[in-house]
Design an enzyme around this catalytic site. Sequence first.
Site, PDB file in Angstrom:
ATOM      1  N   ALA A   1       0.526  -1.142  -0.310  1.00  0.00           N
ATOM      2  CA  ALA A   1      -0.006   0.184   0.278  1.00  0.00           C
ATOM      3  C   ALA A   1       0.887   1.533  -0.036  1.00  0.00           C
ATOM      4  CB  ALA A   1      -0.378   0.039   1.201  1.00  0.00           C
TER       5      ALA A   1
ATOM      6  N   GLY B   1       2.279   2.262  -3.087  1.00  0.00           N
ATOM      7  CA  GLY B   1       2.432   3.251  -4.358  1.00  0.00           C
ATOM      8  C   GLY B   1       1.843   4.416  -4.666  1.00  0.00           C
TER       9      GLY B   1
ATOM     10  N   ARG C   1      -1.573   7.752 -11.320  1.00  0.00           N
ATOM     11  CA  ARG C   1      -2.802   7.502 -12.212  1.00  0.00           C
ATOM     12  C   ARG C   1      -4.769   7.537 -11.687  1.00  0.00           C
ATOM     13  NH1 ARG C   1      -1.380   1.397 -13.885  1.00  0.00           N
ATOM     14  NH2 ARG C   1      -0.754   1.553 -11.616  1.00  0.00           N
TER      15      ARG C   1
ATOM     16  N   THR D   1       6.473  -2.905  -6.682  1.00  0.00           N
ATOM     17  CA  THR D   1       5.964  -3.865  -5.790  1.00  0.00           C
ATOM     18  C   THR D   1       7.195  -5.024  -4.629  1.00  0.00           C
ATOM     19  OG1 THR D   1       5.296  -5.461  -7.685  1.00  0.00           O
ATOM     20  CG2 THR D   1       4.227  -3.647  -6.818  1.00  0.00           C
TER      21      THR D   1
ATOM     22  N   GLU E   1       4.797  -7.756 -17.448  1.00  0.00           N
ATOM     23  CA  GLU E   1       3.923  -6.538 -17.060  1.00  0.00           C
ATOM     24  C   GLU E   1       3.538  -5.138 -18.467  1.00  0.00           C
ATOM     25  OE1 GLU E   1       2.879  -5.785 -14.650  1.00  0.00           O
ATOM     26  OE2 GLU E   1       3.585  -7.420 -13.951  1.00  0.00           O
TER      27      GLU E   1
ATOM     28  N   ASN F   1      -2.480 -11.956 -14.173  1.00  0.00           N
ATOM     29  CA  ASN F   1      -1.514 -11.548 -13.093  1.00  0.00           C
ATOM     30  C   ASN F   1      -2.605 -10.911 -11.864  1.00  0.00           C
ATOM     31  OD1 ASN F   1      -0.001 -11.675 -10.501  1.00  0.00           O
ATOM     32  ND2 ASN F   1       1.048  -9.801 -11.064  1.00  0.00           N
TER      33      ASN F   1
ATOM     34  N   ASN G   1     -32.263  28.109  19.818  1.00  0.00           N
ATOM     35  CA  ASN G   1     -31.582  26.988  20.950  1.00  0.00           C
ATOM     36  C   ASN G   1     -30.039  28.577  20.596  1.00  0.00           C
ATOM     37  OD1 ASN G   1     -31.196  27.220  18.030  1.00  0.00           O
ATOM     38  ND2 ASN G   1     -29.449  25.189  18.505  1.00  0.00           N
ATOM     39  N   TYR G   2     -29.840  29.248  19.609  1.00  0.00           N
ATOM     40  CA  TYR G   2     -28.439  30.362  19.534  1.00  0.00           C
ATOM     41  C   TYR G   2     -28.759  31.860  20.140  1.00  0.00           C
ATOM     42  CZ  TYR G   2     -23.883  30.915  17.176  1.00  0.00           C
ATOM     43  OH  TYR G   2     -23.093  31.461  17.140  1.00  0.00           O
TER      44      TYR G   2
HETATM   45  C1  UD1 Z   1       0.365  -4.786 -10.784  1.00  0.00           C
HETATM   46  C2  UD1 Z   1       1.121  -6.077 -11.042  1.00  0.00           C
HETATM   47  C3  UD1 Z   1       0.494  -6.368 -12.698  1.00  0.00           C
HETATM   48  C4  UD1 Z   1      -0.929  -7.050 -11.975  1.00  0.00           C
HETATM   49  C5  UD1 Z   1      -1.006  -6.261 -11.419  1.00  0.00           C
HETATM   50  C6  UD1 Z   1      -2.773  -6.575 -10.853  1.00  0.00           C
HETATM   51  C7  UD1 Z   1       3.727  -5.572 -10.306  1.00  0.00           C
HETATM   52  C8  UD1 Z   1       4.916  -5.431 -10.881  1.00  0.00           C
HETATM   53  N1  UD1 Z   1       2.754  -5.594 -11.275  1.00  0.00           N
HETATM   54  O1  UD1 Z   1       0.311  -4.305 -11.583  1.00  0.00           O
HETATM   55  O2  UD1 Z   1       1.059  -7.915 -13.377  1.00  0.00           O
HETATM   56  O3  UD1 Z   1      -1.931  -7.604 -13.079  1.00  0.00           O
HETATM   57  O4  UD1 Z   1      -0.897  -5.325  -9.765  1.00  0.00           O
HETATM   58  O5  UD1 Z   1      -4.108  -5.415  -9.782  1.00  0.00           O
HETATM   59  O6  UD1 Z   1       3.573  -5.435  -8.930  1.00  0.00           O
HETATM   60  N2  UD1 Z   1       2.924  -0.547  -4.385  1.00  0.00           N
HETATM   61  C9  UD1 Z   1       3.808  -0.645  -3.326  1.00  0.00           C
HETATM   62  N3  UD1 Z   1       5.219   0.137  -3.498  1.00  0.00           N
HETATM   63  C10 UD1 Z   1       6.029   0.346  -4.801  1.00  0.00           C
HETATM   64  C11 UD1 Z   1       4.479  -0.074  -6.326  1.00  0.00           C
HETATM   65  C12 UD1 Z   1       3.714  -0.708  -5.379  1.00  0.00           C
HETATM   66  O7  UD1 Z   1       3.461  -0.870  -2.179  1.00  0.00           O
HETATM   67  O8  UD1 Z   1       6.812   0.542  -4.815  1.00  0.00           O
HETATM   68  C13 UD1 Z   1       2.161  -1.050  -4.388  1.00  0.00           C
HETATM   69  C14 UD1 Z   1       0.705  -0.346  -4.982  1.00  0.00           C
HETATM   70  O9  UD1 Z   1       0.462   0.801  -3.480  1.00  0.00           O
HETATM   71  C15 UD1 Z   1      -0.311  -1.477  -5.242  1.00  0.00           C
HETATM   72  C16 UD1 Z   1      -0.255  -2.632  -5.572  1.00  0.00           C
HETATM   73  O10 UD1 Z   1       1.442  -2.669  -4.671  1.00  0.00           O
HETATM   74  O11 UD1 Z   1      -1.595  -1.215  -3.544  1.00  0.00           O
HETATM   75  C17 UD1 Z   1       0.088  -2.458  -6.766  1.00  0.00           C
HETATM   76  O12 UD1 Z   1       1.077  -1.564  -7.230  1.00  0.00           O
HETATM   77  P1  UD1 Z   1       0.473  -0.929  -8.517  1.00  0.00           P
HETATM   78  O13 UD1 Z   1       1.661   0.107  -9.035  1.00  0.00           O
HETATM   79  O14 UD1 Z   1      -0.903  -0.429  -9.077  1.00  0.00           O
HETATM   80  O15 UD1 Z   1       0.945  -2.417  -9.746  1.00  0.00           O
HETATM   81  P2  UD1 Z   1      -0.277  -2.306 -10.708  1.00  0.00           P
HETATM   82  O16 UD1 Z   1       0.409  -1.914 -12.152  1.00  0.00           O
HETATM   83  O17 UD1 Z   1      -1.450  -2.596 -10.593  1.00  0.00           O
HETATM   84 MG    MG Z   2      -2.760  -1.932  -9.737  1.00  0.00          MG
END
Ligand code: UD1
Ligand code: MG
Length: 457
Positions: free
Chosen positions: A10, A12, A16, A79, A153, A168, A385-386
Site C-alpha cells: 500500500a 505506491g 493514475r 512491488t 508487465e 496476474n 437555541n443560539y
Molecule cells: C500490479 C502487477 C501486475 C498485476 C496488477 C494487478 C507488478 C509489477 N505488477 O500492477 O502484474 O496485473 O498489479 O492489479 O507488481 N506498491 C507499493 N510500492 C511500490 C509500488 C506499488 O507498495 O513501490 C503497491 C501499490 O500501492 C498497490 C500495489 O502495490 O497497492 C500494486 O501496485 P500498482 O502500481 O497498482 O501495480 P499495477 O500496475 O496495478
Molecule cells: Mg494496481
Amino acid sequence: MSTVSVVILAAGEGSRMKSSLPKVLHPLAGRPVVGHVVDAVRAAGVENIALVVPQNHDAMRAVFGDDVAYAVQDPPRGTGDAAACGLRALEPADGLVLVLNGDGPCLRPDTIRRMIETQGNADGVFLAVEREDPTGYGRMVRDSDGSLDRIVEEADCDEEQRAVTQVNSGGYLFRAEAMREALAALTPDNAQGEYYLTDTLAVIRSQGGRVELYVHDDAEEVQGINTRAELGRCEEVLRARKIDELMAAGVTVRMPHTVLIDTDVEVGADTTLYPGVTLEAGTRIGAGCTVYPNVRVARSTIGDDVTVLDGTIVEDSTVEAGASLGPYARLRPGASVGPGAKVGNFVEMKNTRLGAGAKASHLTYLGDADVGAGANIGAGTITCNYDGKNKHKTTIGEGAFIGSNTALVAPVRIGDGAYVGAGSTITKDLPDESLGVARGRQIVKTGWAERKNTNKD
Ligand code: UD1
Ligand code: MG
C-alpha cells in the site's frame, strides 16, 4: 497447516488516480480501499499483517491503529521492493507469506483460503485470471511448449505478449524462505526501472523451484484499482454483492441497481428499501422497516418497524421501534427519536431527544432540546437555541402541547402537561399543567373596509 502471515502492498503513489489522497485510502463502500483487503485477510483467519506504507502514513495509522504492523517503504521502488519491506517487518522464520496488492478490494476470504489450500508445498502460488480485456495487467506468458514462463508487465510487452488474456491478479503465496531468496535476486531491469514482485515467478523457476498458478474464475473479484473508473467498477461489485447478501437474508430491495449500501451496514428481515436509498457505514436498520425513495442514513441505528418517508436524511442518530420519519425530515447528529414517535414533514432535529410517542409533524426545528413522552409540537415550532455566541437548552415536559408557530427562546422549560398558545414567543419557563400565551392581541374593527373604500376619493 503452516502459519500464514500477510504483506499488503500500500505504498505506491497511485498517480493514475490524479489525486492528493493516496489511492488505497480512497473511500469505497464505506471503507478505504485497502481496508477491504485487510478485512478479507482477517476473515480468512490470517492475523499477522504487515502493511507496506509510504514515509508519511499518518492517515493509514488513523484507520488501522495498532492492529497491523507498518513497514515503511521509502522511496517506492516497485512491488518487489515493497514486498521485501513487508517481509522484513514480519520476519517469519518459516511458514507461508501471502502478498496482496492493497488496490484489489473485492477479493473474497474464500479465495484466500483456497489459495492456501492449493499451496501443497509449492514455493510460490500466483493468482491469475482470464480477462477479455487484459489492458493494464501483467500477462502470464508461456513457453512454446505451453508451460508457464514468466509474468510480463504491460509496459514491457511485445505485441504477441500484449495479446495474452491470462493475467496476474496481484495475489501471491510464498514459502517464506523461497520468497526471501527470490526477492534478493530481483533487478530493476525493465521499462519502469522498478523491482517487480512479478519477476519472482521466473526467478523461482530459474532457481529450480516450483510455481503453481491458482486460476480464479471471477475476473470482477480480482480486479485492481489504478484509475477512478476502476474505483467505480469495484464499488459496483461490492454494492451488488452486499445487496445480494441482504436479499438472501430477507430484505426486499426494489430496483436494487439504484440502492447504495456500504459493506458493514446491517438490515433486518422484512425491511423494504425503495429506489435511491443510501445506507452509509456504521448504520443498522431493524426488521420490518420501510425506507422510501431517496433516503440517506449514515452512522445511525434505526429500530424495528420504523417508517422512513421519502427524502429523509439521518446522520449520527438513533431511532427507536415503531417511529416514523419524514417525508423530508433531517436528523442531524445527536437526534434520538423514541419508540412510536413521529418526526414529520420538513422537520429538522439536532442534539435532541424526542420522547416515546411524541410528535413533531410539520415544519419544525428542534435543536438542543429534550422533549418528553407524548408531547405534541405544533407546526412551525422553532427552538431558538443560539444567541449568537452560545447554544442553550429547551426542555419540553411530558404530554406538553406546543401550539403552532411558536418560538421557544432557550434556555427555557415548558412543564409537563403545559400548553402554549399558537403564535407565542416563549421566553419564560412555564410550570407544569399551565397555559402560556405570548402574542399580540387581535384587534377587530367592524366595517373598516367599507369606510376605507368610501373615503377613497
Ligand atoms: C500490479 C502487477 C501486475 C498485476 C496488477 C494487478 C507488478 C509489477 N505488477 O500492477 O502484474 O496485473 O498489479 O492489479 O507488481 N506498491 C507499493 N510500492 C511500490 C509500488 C506499488 O507498495 O513501490 C503497491 C501499490 O500501492 C498497490 C500495489 O502495490 O497497492 C500494486 O501496485 P500498482 O502500481 O497498482 O501495480 P499495477 O500496475 O496495478
Ligand atoms: Mg494496481
